[in-house]
Motif scaffolding. Structure first.
Motif, PDB file in Angstrom:
ATOM      1  N   MET A 162       0.845  -1.205   0.000  1.00 13.61           N
ATOM      2  CA  MET A 162       0.000   0.000   0.000  1.00 13.61           C
ATOM      3  C   MET A 162       0.874   1.248   0.000  1.00 13.61           C
ATOM      4  O   MET A 162       0.619   2.224  -0.725  1.00 13.61           O
ATOM      5  N   ILE A 163       1.929   1.193   0.818  1.00 15.34           N
ATOM      6  CA  ILE A 163       2.806   2.364   0.935  1.00 15.34           C
ATOM      7  C   ILE A 163       3.628   2.546  -0.341  1.00 15.34           C
ATOM      8  O   ILE A 163       3.872   3.677  -0.792  1.00 15.34           O
ATOM      9  N   ALA A 164       4.008   1.423  -0.965  1.00 12.46           N
ATOM     10  CA  ALA A 164       4.724   1.517  -2.248  1.00 12.46           C
ATOM     11  C   ALA A 164       3.835   2.184  -3.304  1.00 12.46           C
ATOM     12  O   ALA A 164       4.301   2.999  -4.117  1.00 12.46           O
ATOM     13  N   ALA A 165       2.535   1.850  -3.271  1.00 15.85           N
ATOM     14  CA  ALA A 165       1.596   2.476  -4.223  1.00 15.85           C
ATOM     15  C   ALA A 165       1.466   3.969  -3.937  1.00 15.85           C
ATOM     16  O   ALA A 165       1.399   4.799  -4.864  1.00 15.85           O
ATOM     17  N   LEU A 166       1.445   4.309  -2.660  1.00 19.90           N
ATOM     18  CA  LEU A 166       1.370   5.730  -2.280  1.00 19.90           C
ATOM     19  C   LEU A 166       2.605   6.477  -2.787  1.00 19.90           C
ATOM     20  O   LEU A 166       2.510   7.588  -3.319  1.00 19.90           O
ATOM     21  N   ARG A 167       3.777   5.822  -2.642  1.00 19.38           N
ATOM     22  CA  ARG A 167       5.037   6.420  -3.103  1.00 19.38           C
ATOM     23  C   ARG A 167       4.984   6.653  -4.612  1.00 19.38           C
ATOM     24  O   ARG A 167       5.385   7.710  -5.107  1.00 19.38           O
ATOM     25  N   GLU A 168       4.434   5.662  -5.316  1.00 14.46           N
ATOM     26  CA  GLU A 168       4.338   5.733  -6.781  1.00 14.46           C
ATOM     27  C   GLU A 168       3.459   6.906  -7.216  1.00 14.46           C
ATOM     28  O   GLU A 168       3.759   7.618  -8.174  1.00 14.46           O
ATOM     29  N   VAL A 169       2.370   7.116  -6.474  1.00 16.34           N
ATOM     30  CA  VAL A 169       1.418   8.162  -6.847  1.00 16.34           C
ATOM     31  C   VAL A 169       1.882   9.537  -6.364  1.00 16.34           C
ATOM     32  O   VAL A 169       1.740  10.538  -7.080  1.00 16.34           O
ATOM     33  N   ALA A 170       2.448   9.602  -5.136  1.00 18.02           N
ATOM     34  CA  ALA A 170       2.658  10.918  -4.509  1.00 18.02           C
ATOM     35  C   ALA A 170       4.091  11.208  -4.099  1.00 18.02           C
ATOM     36  O   ALA A 170       4.397  12.339  -3.686  1.00 18.02           O
ATOM     37  N   GLY A 171       4.978  10.221  -4.175  1.00 17.07           N
ATOM     38  CA  GLY A 171       6.382  10.483  -3.874  1.00 17.07           C
ATOM     39  C   GLY A 171       6.796  10.216  -2.435  1.00 17.07           C
ATOM     40  O   GLY A 171       5.958  10.072  -1.542  1.00 17.07           O
ATOM     41  N   GLU A 172       8.112  10.150  -2.248  1.00 18.90           N
ATOM     42  CA  GLU A 172       8.704   9.779  -0.964  1.00 18.90           C
ATOM     43  C   GLU A 172       8.374  10.788   0.137  1.00 18.90           C
ATOM     44  O   GLU A 172       8.168  10.427   1.303  1.00 18.90           O
ATOM     45  N   ARG A 173       8.293  12.055  -0.208  1.00 14.32           N
ATOM     46  CA  ARG A 173       8.014  13.128   0.751  1.00 14.32           C
ATOM     47  C   ARG A 173       6.695  12.858   1.488  1.00 14.32           C
ATOM     48  O   ARG A 173       6.567  13.070   2.688  1.00 14.32           O
ATOM     49  N   VAL A 174       5.715  12.359   0.744  1.00 13.49           N
ATOM     50  CA  VAL A 174       4.401  12.055   1.330  1.00 13.49           C
ATOM     51  C   VAL A 174       4.499  10.816   2.231  1.00 13.49           C
ATOM     52  O   VAL A 174       3.979  10.794   3.347  1.00 13.49           O
ATOM     53  N   VAL A 175       5.225   9.801   1.734  1.00 10.10           N
ATOM     54  CA  VAL A 175       5.362   8.550   2.496  1.00 10.10           C
ATOM     55  C   VAL A 175       6.049   8.792   3.840  1.00 10.10           C
ATOM     56  O   VAL A 175       5.733   8.131   4.842  1.00 10.10           O
ATOM     57  N   GLU A 176       6.952   9.770   3.879  1.00 14.91           N
ATOM     58  CA  GLU A 176       7.696  10.034   5.122  1.00 14.91           C
ATOM     59  C   GLU A 176       6.803  10.541   6.255  1.00 14.91           C
ATOM     60  O   GLU A 176       7.236  10.620   7.402  1.00 14.91           O
ATOM     61  N   ARG A 177       5.561  10.870   5.935  1.00 16.94           N
ATOM     62  CA  ARG A 177       4.635  11.348   6.989  1.00 16.94           C
ATOM     63  C   ARG A 177       4.022  10.199   7.799  1.00 16.94           C
ATOM     64  O   ARG A 177       3.252  10.418   8.715  1.00 16.94           O
TER      65      ARG A 177
ATOM     66  N   ASP B 299     -11.867  -3.774  -7.354  1.00 14.86           N
ATOM     67  CA  ASP B 299     -10.807  -2.931  -7.918  1.00 14.86           C
ATOM     68  C   ASP B 299      -9.757  -3.781  -8.623  1.00 14.86           C
ATOM     69  O   ASP B 299      -9.688  -4.995  -8.438  1.00 14.86           O
ATOM     70  N   HIS B 300      -8.884  -3.100  -9.418  1.00 11.35           N
ATOM     71  CA  HIS B 300      -7.814  -3.827 -10.091  1.00 11.35           C
ATOM     72  C   HIS B 300      -6.483  -3.694  -9.369  1.00 11.35           C
ATOM     73  O   HIS B 300      -5.801  -4.677  -9.129  1.00 11.35           O
ATOM     74  N   THR B 301      -6.103  -2.481  -9.023  1.00 14.83           N
ATOM     75  CA  THR B 301      -4.832  -2.286  -8.321  1.00 14.83           C
ATOM     76  C   THR B 301      -5.027  -1.244  -7.229  1.00 14.83           C
ATOM     77  O   THR B 301      -5.921  -0.389  -7.316  1.00 14.83           O
ATOM     78  N   PHE B 302      -4.171  -1.287  -6.216  1.00 18.45           N
ATOM     79  CA  PHE B 302      -4.308  -0.308  -5.142  1.00 18.45           C
ATOM     80  C   PHE B 302      -3.851   1.074  -5.609  1.00 18.45           C
ATOM     81  O   PHE B 302      -4.332   2.096  -5.123  1.00 18.45           O
ATOM     82  N   THR B 303      -2.940   1.094  -6.593  1.00 20.61           N
ATOM     83  CA  THR B 303      -2.532   2.384  -7.174  1.00 20.61           C
ATOM     84  C   THR B 303      -3.750   3.094  -7.763  1.00 20.61           C
ATOM     85  O   THR B 303      -3.963   4.293  -7.538  1.00 20.61           O
ATOM     86  N   ALA B 304      -4.577   2.353  -8.482  1.00 26.82           N
ATOM     87  CA  ALA B 304      -5.802   2.937  -9.051  1.00 26.82           C
ATOM     88  C   ALA B 304      -6.745   3.399  -7.952  1.00 26.82           C
ATOM     89  O   ALA B 304      -7.420   4.430  -8.079  1.00 26.82           O
ATOM     90  N   VAL B 305      -6.799   2.643  -6.852  1.00 25.77           N
ATOM     91  CA  VAL B 305      -7.665   3.026  -5.728  1.00 25.77           C
ATOM     92  C   VAL B 305      -7.246   4.400  -5.194  1.00 25.77           C
ATOM     93  O   VAL B 305      -8.084   5.271  -4.937  1.00 25.77           O
ATOM     94  N   ILE B 306      -5.926   4.588  -5.045  1.00 26.76           N
ATOM     95  CA  ILE B 306      -5.437   5.886  -4.539  1.00 26.76           C
ATOM     96  C   ILE B 306      -5.786   6.999  -5.534  1.00 26.76           C
ATOM     97  O   ILE B 306      -6.248   8.080  -5.142  1.00 26.76           O
TER      98      ILE B 306
END
Lengths: 326, 326
Positions: free
Chosen positions: B259-274, B307-314
């Protein structure tokens, strides 16, 4: 130790009471044998007290809060909750089944929770919690799929008992009983009433009606073994049970034809001829939805055992009930 | 056609209401599209009415008989019963969970039964009905074994809904929802609240706490697909469902790390660091008892899709909620 039996005037309740009085003691939660100082028998009609000073009989509606408060106090160590509306009656009278099989069971658990001392509660469940497309041998983790209101109510009470146990409100044990045969007494409104009637009535010189086909398979337990399992179930070590409090009791899988063959072996053709075949689709549907066999490894691992042959079950019935075969 | 949504002020209730209003019609039991003439939204706080004249909002306690009588009449064709106490709260407040998740659900079914016109009732259940030693892929006939009071209450309501349907009192459909993610709004008392929080808060520039390890697997469904499934579930042909009214909705199986990898893919490391990792054994125990995947063939056969992928969900969450990633 104070013990309560609900449904105490019923056939199983009375027999359990006699067995408990004869035993005189029960193991408590810590594994030590404690004398039974009071045995409370609750039912809607006055239970027999066997002239035993340890017995206190109580008449009352188990779905009434005040009745449960009267029979469960903080000295109550073990409760055998046998009171129930049987399958055929719960199907015919939905509200009555919900009131006794669901509401009263929940009220009993709530009363225990309010007392706060975590009594043991032994609850009897049934083959009727299963249904639908079943495997040849039902496993402990086969999904519940009741096809009757009775089975639904029993399944719900099982779930409640597991959660009340997990939360530490009671020490629950759910024993799923096979169909009990041979029951003494009169036919009742259970869909499975015939499973005793086709043996009992012919042995007593009366006609019996068999409402299902001879190939119908049943999963049976004798009253004698059922009582032994109820007492052993109450004494089971909580640690051995863990969080899953449901145990499928051992049974024997026999077809109606095999039951009748055993009757012939014990009592002869003359007795068997008193059975009249008269299919009843209502009974066939309910009974046909029940499992014909389930895996008994958990029960055996816990030291609970069933019958060996149906012939022996008939012989035990004749002995226990002083039947003079005519 | 008159439609009732309980929990109508909640996140799913409000979104379902908007979808129903936009659609304007629902198929009735006979398969014909009927215009929605009244949409009743019931909740303990006043639901938004979207300024739509078809909407009637009602404020009341769903465990009160009079409230249910007010919102269910013999014109009510379809009921979406979403009102519930979430898992964490039902575990913390046993009585409240029993009152809303069990008693109110039963009272709703009883009110329908008394009306006598057999309305459709769509009930949302949960991954929390499963637990214990689960197979890698939970099947439709895997036994229910809830490890929380919430899961117990949902399982009981499922059994009731099946029996009320079998008896012809309602036309029930039980949809077992995967964990819904990404929910908009604030964290709630659900044990699974983090499954939305670890995506939503970082996207909105806020810190989030992850109370479970990265390898924890979740079974997820997006709000968008959940609403589609609720409406499609209501419209399902009763004959296709048969007597077994429970359908496990499709989900996607993802680990928290994925899930976090998908978040990183969509929004970048800066967001994941939160995201801050802070294990909470209470949450880990409850969430860890839930299945990470279940067989979805029945749902797919019935035409319900996930759904198909969690990236799409985000991405859908960002679009649906107009999120400006910071």
């Amino acid at each position: 130790m104070k013990v309560l039996v609900t449904g105490g005037a019923g056939f199983l309740g009375q027999r359990l009471a006699r067995a408990l009085l004869a035993r005189g003691a029960l193991k408590s939660e810590d594994g030590k044998r404690q004398p039974i100082t009071e045995l409370v028998l609750l039912d809607v009609e006055r239970p027999a007290d066997f002239g035993d000073s340890r017995v206190r009989t109580e008449v009352g509606d188990i779905a009434e809060r005040s009745v449960l408060k009267r029979v469960i106090d903080d000295k109550t160590d073990a409760i055998f909750h046998l009171a129930a509306i049987v399958s055929g009656q719960a199907e015919a009278d939905f509200d009555l089944g919900m009131r006794i099989n669901l509401d009263a069971s929940r009220l009993l658990l709530e009363t225990c929770r309010q007392r706060g001392h975590r009594p043991r509660v032994v609850f009897t469940s049934s083959v009727a919690v299963y249904g639908g497309d079943l495997p040849d041998v039902v496993q402990n983790d086969t999904a519940l799929n009741p096809q009757s209101s009775y089975g639904t109510q029993k399944a719900i009470a099982e779930l409640l008992l597991n959660d009340y146990t997990r939360r530490g409100f009671v020490g629950g044990r759910v024993l799923r009983l096979p169909t009990i045969s041979v029951r003494p007494g009169k036919p009742n409104a259970a869909a499975s009433s015939f499973a005793s009637g086709i043996i009992r009535e012919p042995l007593n010189g009366e006609e019996a009606i068999c409402p299902v086909t001879g190939s119908t398979r049943l999963w049976l337990l004798s009253p004698r073994k059922a009582i032994e399992c109820l007492i052993a179930g109450c004494e089971l070590d909580a640690a051995a049970l863990g969080n899953q409090r449901v145990v499928n009791l051992p049974g024997i899988s026999v077809s109606v034809d095999e039951m009748i063959a055993a009757l012939r072996e014990v009592a002869g053709e003359r007795v068997v001829e008193r059975i009249e075949w008269k299919p009843d689709p209502r009974v066939e549907t309910i009974v046909g939805s029940w499992p014909a066999r389930w895996d008994t490894s958990r029960a055996e691992h816990l030291g609970l055992s069933g019958d060996h042959t149906f012939t022996a079950v008939i012989c035990n019935y004749i002995e226990d009930e002083n039947v003079h075969v005519v």
